[in-house]
Design a protein around this motif. Sequence first.
Motif, short mmCIF file in Angstrom:
data_model
loop_
_atom_site.label_atom_id
_atom_site.label_comp_id
_atom_site.label_asym_id
_atom_site.label_seq_id
_atom_site.Cartn_x
_atom_site.Cartn_y
_atom_site.Cartn_z
N ASP A 122 0.63 -1.26 0.01
CA ASP A 122 0.19 -0.13 0.15
C ASP A 122 0.78 1.33 -0.05
OD1 ASP A 122 -2.61 1.53 0.60
OD2 ASP A 122 -1.28 1.92 2.45
N SER A 124 1.83 2.82 -3.03
CA SER A 124 2.71 2.57 -4.17
C SER A 124 3.28 3.87 -4.78
CB SER A 124 1.96 2.23 -5.65
OG SER A 124 1.16 0.89 -5.24
N ASN A 215 -6.43 14.05 1.17
CA ASN A 215 -5.64 14.80 -0.15
C ASN A 215 -6.56 16.12 -0.50
OD1 ASN A 215 -4.71 15.54 -2.47
ND2 ASN A 215 -4.50 13.44 -3.25
N TYR A 242 -0.55 14.39 5.88
CA TYR A 242 -1.05 13.31 4.84
C TYR A 242 0.19 12.86 3.89
CZ TYR A 242 -3.91 11.42 1.08
OH TYR A 242 -4.68 10.33 0.21
N LEU A 246 -1.85 4.96 2.79
CA LEU A 246 -2.94 4.82 3.97
C LEU A 246 -2.50 4.38 5.22
CD1 LEU A 246 -5.88 4.57 4.55
CD2 LEU A 246 -5.91 2.33 3.33
N TYR A 260 -8.73 10.46 9.25
CA TYR A 260 -8.27 10.13 7.90
C TYR A 260 -9.55 9.94 6.84
CZ TYR A 260 -6.35 8.22 3.72
OH TYR A 260 -6.04 7.91 2.37
N TYR A 262 -10.90 9.67 2.91
CA TYR A 262 -10.86 9.30 1.54
C TYR A 262 -12.38 9.69 0.92
CZ TYR A 262 -8.29 9.63 -2.90
OH TYR A 262 -7.73 10.29 -3.87
P1 AHG Z 1 -2.20 1.34 -3.33
O1 AHG Z 1 -0.77 1.81 -3.51
O2 AHG Z 1 -2.32 0.08 -2.51
O3 AHG Z 1 -2.81 1.69 -4.46
O4 AHG Z 1 -3.00 2.45 -2.48
C1 AHG Z 1 -2.68 3.97 -2.63
C2 AHG Z 1 -3.63 4.62 -1.95
C3 AHG Z 1 -3.40 4.75 -0.37
O5 AHG Z 1 -2.37 4.16 0.24
C4 AHG Z 1 -3.21 6.20 -0.30
O6 AHG Z 1 -3.79 6.53 1.04
C5 AHG Z 1 -4.11 6.84 -1.39
O7 AHG Z 1 -3.93 5.87 -2.45
C6 AHG Z 1 -3.61 8.03 -1.89
O8 AHG Z 1 -4.35 8.50 -2.83
P2 AHG Z 1 -4.04 9.89 -3.45
O9 AHG Z 1 -2.88 9.96 -4.05
O10 AHG Z 1 -5.30 10.24 -4.30
O11 AHG Z 1 -4.42 10.85 -2.45
#
Ligand code: AHG
Length: 342
Positions: A122, A124, A215, A242, A246, A260, A262
């Motif tokens: 998680d 990436s 975000n 932020y 996650l 938190y 989203y």
């Molecule tokens: P993953 O890397 O498993 O796809 O998850 C990414 C997720 C999570 O870790 C993070 O909180 C969120 O994407 C961030 O998204 P934004 O860049 O849209 O804020």
Amino acid sequence: MDHNKLALPVGTTLDRFIMRKQEDFPYATGELSQLLRDIALAAKIVNREINRSGLIDIAGAYGNRNVQGEDQQKLDVIANIRFIRALRNGGEVCTIISEEDADIIQTGNNQGKYVVAIDPLDGSSNIDVNVSIGTIFSIYRRISPTGREGSSADCLQPGTHQVAAGYVIYGSSTMLVYTTGNGVNGFTYEPSLGEFFLSHPDIQTPKTGKVYSINEGSAESFSPGVAAFVQHCKSEKFSARYIGSLVADFHRNLLKGGIYIYPATAKDPSGKLRLMYECNPLAFIVEQAGGKSSNGQLRTLEIEPKTCHERCPVFIGSKELVEQAEAFLAQEKEAAEATATA
Ligand code: AHG
Ligand code: MN
Ligand code: MN
């Protein structure tokens, strides 16, 4: 001379802790305990891969997209292989849902009593830049009889049915935090011994906090309720934190208090995070630690899943803050209904 001062005790290992917990359940067969140990072993291997990723050619893009249309990183793929292999070899799991695989994965262990949903890596976008990333997992007992492959009904159970859930954070230190529905415990990895040690027994999250994590780059498409809540956080002089992983944002808020979010956005109208392997496991943990998680209206754990990779908005963290956010969303709904009937 006090021997404890001369040589500090190293403490309780994860294995011993799991074993002790199992003794509390006289009829337990030990399969769930073994499954948790399998996950811990894979986590150690992934931790090793992450730590050397800058030195060998495993950072960067893999050149493929996963089922959600997101670019896979090499470490996403490596972590997926490691966890699936550990679960397959362990034998306790019949079926797996993974973020990195479009379809459910049959392990071939048709006698396995458990189903696992996993986000192998998680955060990436943070892999290549030395920022904390994680693994999130959720464990269910299958509902179909053993002796055959797990079914989609085994996989699509609501979060209230989870028997265990946890995450690993690969951060300034590596930690594994998990619950089996009897409180939350955190273990810190000691690399020289290759063991996780109990470092955060019985984690309780603060009832409230002064941190909000969202975000804000997407602020233009926040609904009025979300925008009003964020404004409220600012007027109360909250800190914005932020990371964009996650697990790392959740872990900080779990220990220190905070929320938190989203939410639904123009880009991700149902939110971005996935119910089965991001929202539900963390919702189980946060509730076990005295916190709260919802999609703004419904308790996350009570959402009836329809597909393996479905997304949902999430408001998760300190109980008071999640309730405040829900109150702002309720006001938004009331205002919309009033306009509709006017
Ligand atoms: P993953 O890397 O498993 O796809 O998850 C990414 C997720 C999570 O870790 C993070 O909180 C969120 O994407 C961030 O998204 P934004 O860049 O849209 O804020
Ligand atoms: Mn994720
Ligand atoms: Mn992921």
